[in-house]
Write an enzyme that holds these catalytic residues in place. Sequence first.
Site, PDB file in Angstrom:
ATOM      1  N   SER A 251      63.984  31.645  19.441  1.00 54.73           N
ATOM      2  CA  SER A 251      62.622  31.637  18.928  1.00 54.73           C
ATOM      3  C   SER A 251      61.956  30.319  19.295  1.00 54.73           C
ATOM      4  O   SER A 251      62.616  29.292  19.442  1.00 54.73           O
ATOM      5  CB  SER A 251      62.618  31.829  17.413  1.00 54.73           C
ATOM      6  OG  SER A 251      62.964  30.617  16.793  1.00 54.73           O
ATOM      7  N   LYS A 252      60.623  30.386  19.420  1.00 59.44           N
ATOM      8  CA  LYS A 252      59.876  29.217  19.852  1.00 59.44           C
ATOM      9  C   LYS A 252      59.945  28.113  18.795  1.00 59.44           C
ATOM     10  O   LYS A 252      59.800  26.957  19.105  1.00 59.44           O
ATOM     11  CB  LYS A 252      58.418  29.597  20.124  1.00 59.44           C
ATOM     12  CG  LYS A 252      58.267  30.384  21.415  1.00 59.44           C
ATOM     13  CD  LYS A 252      56.811  30.515  21.808  1.00 59.44           C
ATOM     14  CE  LYS A 252      56.261  31.834  21.379  1.00 59.44           C
ATOM     15  NZ  LYS A 252      54.869  32.033  21.721  1.00 59.44           N
ATOM     16  N   ARG A 253      60.153  28.501  17.529  1.00 62.78           N
ATOM     17  CA  ARG A 253      60.246  27.514  16.459  1.00 62.78           C
ATOM     18  C   ARG A 253      61.511  26.659  16.603  1.00 62.78           C
ATOM     19  O   ARG A 253      61.510  25.480  16.354  1.00 62.78           O
ATOM     20  CB  ARG A 253      60.235  28.224  15.106  1.00 62.78           C
ATOM     21  CG  ARG A 253      59.048  27.875  14.265  1.00 62.78           C
ATOM     22  CD  ARG A 253      59.003  28.620  12.932  1.00 62.78           C
ATOM     23  NE  ARG A 253      59.682  29.899  12.918  1.00 62.78           N
ATOM     24  CZ  ARG A 253      60.860  30.109  12.315  1.00 62.78           C
ATOM     25  NH1 ARG A 253      61.486  29.132  11.709  1.00 62.78           N
ATOM     26  NH2 ARG A 253      61.407  31.299  12.339  1.00 62.78           N
TER      27      ARG A 253
END
Length: 482
Positions: A251-253
Amino acid sequence: MKTPRVRVAPSPTGDPHVGTAYMSLFNLGFARRHGGQFVLRIEDTDRARFRADSEQQIFDMLRWLDLQWDEGPEVGGPYAPYRQSERLDTYRPFVDQLLADGHAYHCWCSSERLAEMREKQRAEKLPTGYDRLCVGKTAEERQALGGATDTPVVRMLIPDDPPLTFTDVIRGEVSAPRPDDQVILKADGFPTYHLAVVVDDHLMGITHVVRGEEWISSTPKHVLLYRWLGLDEPAFAHMPLLRNTDKSKISKRKNPAARLTWFREQGYLPEALLNFLALLGYGQPGESEIFPFAEFSASFEWSRVNTVGPVFDLKKLDWLNGHYIRALSVDEFADRVVEFVAREREIAADAVALLRAGAPLVQERTDTLAQGAAMLSFLVAGDDEFAVDEAAAAKQLAPDQQPTVTTALAALEALPAWSAAAIEQALRDSLVEGLGLKPKFAFGPVRVAITGSTVSPPLFESMEILGRERSLARLRAAITAG
Ligand code: GLU
């Protein structure tokens, strides 16, 4: 098999995800293998998550990777427009048909009422899902009950026995959980993904829906919509999700490498990234992990795709990138370095010439363009920008090493010709012979004075490229500083 028409359908909700490149690669590989078409469609119906600059970034990154679409935005094609927000009129008749046939219904429930309903269901340990309060009611009947808005959404009326299994090209027979009464048309008049994807895949003649495995649970809804609307179903292929080394979804987070732009910023070559992605979850036919796009697409088979989530191992990418860097001609490598630096900042023509001259010195010893550019930064740093790394100075430019720099400066000032060979000779004569220093101790201080760092491209060549005046000035500055 029909000549494939496949698509990638990203939503412009932020920085493009690496999964978009992964899906595009497999779609395009399959299309090329069979002489089919690859369509790019922008799924921008979620206005709350829409980000205006994201679409351009998607185009930019797909083009950077040379994953060029045959039809889509900026290219056109027989089924234009390829942006769902420009196709709103297209979806309405399909919604009307579903309403008329009793497969869909209006729902006026407010978000507060839906939240309360869910809370109650959870508290009572009931299955969560829409409770169908609105089914069979007119607007007036429903308003009378409270918790209603003025503008309804449209929901699918999932039957008692929905089709919960389907055949997947990669996975064979797949089962999915029973869906909820999915909203297909929102109060703002925009369709949701589920309706738009079915309508557009149908109208655009898509033969194979190739997408991430996170969409498996949505497929029964799509199958129902195809059946209710009397449309031919495409084939479905659900690719495995890319995973972090701890097996969690990328995930980009949590992982900067989830952002596609990260790879370009780090100085990976597009061809190396494509090779890396082609190996993820795919059994390449030969032994070699050097597996460029042309070979990937020529040998493409769905049976080679594994369903176990492939793990992102960036060490492998570094290795592949080093391979592709060394496979470039000297000129091409220089072009890539210049392009890389120019993306970060404006560079003047003389700095471009210096970078090009220096590039061959680092091509053999760097795995990424970022490393190469960092090693060459001493060449292009302006006089006011150039700074010697503090730790390097403490190690190599301490007071007891000052005589080395002073002697080197005097020898080089007297040098009639400025060439790597002449520089080397002068420094060997003055420092190794003259001062009796071992080469390691002789050249270390000069290297730090000239390049600012203890690690650099070959010193004498570096000095030749940097030029006489700038080299001498840096040695003088090192003396003053020491
Ligand atoms: N818009 C969806 C996404 O962003 C596309 C899913 C599909 O390919 O059907 O992933």
